[in-house]
Design a protein around this motif. Structure first.
Motif: not given
Lengths: 113, 112
Positions: A31, A33, A35, A102, A95, A98-100, A45, B96-99
């Motif tokens: 995953y 991202y 920012y 980051l 990550t 999908n654990t958050g 985000f 849980s998607w990192g946002k």
């Protein structure tokens, strides 16, 4: 220790020019991202990316922005026609699931003149 | 959407003293609360996190507490050292998607 790497560390561009910021996420992460952090403001985000497509994007991430994973290692953020207000530090993060939890890169500072 | 407020914006402590940073969040569906440390010129680094099914978590000199009823969570640093000087960000996530929704940050200065 594995880390997220970003290039360039600093880019200066003229308003209206296209910019590509590059990221190499941690190798087993799935995953990805972007920012951004405007000087003195919160980290915000922009977009999340999984399985070669955007999972979610913020209001900031308009048609001028795009993301791509062109190969198995790079993850890029493109700004088609930069504006003065795009000046910010852009952070890539990844990550494994999908654990958050980051992991952030050191950032690419974009200055638009 | 989620809104995270963080206080104080700056915190100066003597070496050896404790530091406490507080955050509140607005969305009761938030279930993940990480804390990040950002040193000058570097990206945020996760230092501790807590999920909504626990009220407290500790890792050596740092601890985080969560009050779901009041929708606030706090970072506690004990026996502060000069290397603890940095900007600390709290964040909250409703999934849980990192946002992550970040707070505005707290500049911590530890003076010898």
């Amino acid at each position: 220790e594995p880390e997220v790497t970003q290039t360039p560390s600093h880019q200066v561009t003229q308003m209206g020019q296209e910019v590509i910021l590059r990221c190499v996420p941690i190798s087993n992460h799935l995953y990805f991202y972007w920012y951004r952090q405007i000087l003195g403001q919160k980290v915000e985000f922009l977009v999340s990316f999984y399985n070669n497509e955007i999972s979610e994007k913020s209001e900031i991430f308009d048609d001028q922005f795009s993301v791509e994973r062109p190969d198995g290692s790079n993850f890029t953020l493109k700004i088609r026609s930069t504006k003065l207000e795009d000046s910010a530090m852009y952070f890539c993060a990844s990550t494994v699931g999908n654990t958050g939890e980051l992991f952030f890169g050191e950032g690419s500072r974009l200055t638009v003149l | 959407g989620e809104n995270v407020e963080q206080h104080p914006s700056t915190l100066s402590v003597q070496e050896g003293d404790s530091a406490v940073i507080k955050c509140t969040y607005s969305d009761s569906a938030s279930n993940y609360f990480p804390w990040y440390k950002q040193e000058l010129g570097k990206g945020p680094q996760l230092i501790i996190d807590i999920r909504s099914n626990v009220g407290e978590k500790k890792d050596q000199r740092i601890a985080v507490t969560l009050n779901k009823t009041a929708k606030h969570f706090s970072l506690h640093i004990t026996e502060t050292q000069p290397e603890d000087s940095a900007v600390y960000f709290c964040a909250a996530s409703t999934d849980s998607w990192g946002k992550l929704q970040f707070g505005a940050g707290t500049q911590v200065v530890v003076t010898p």
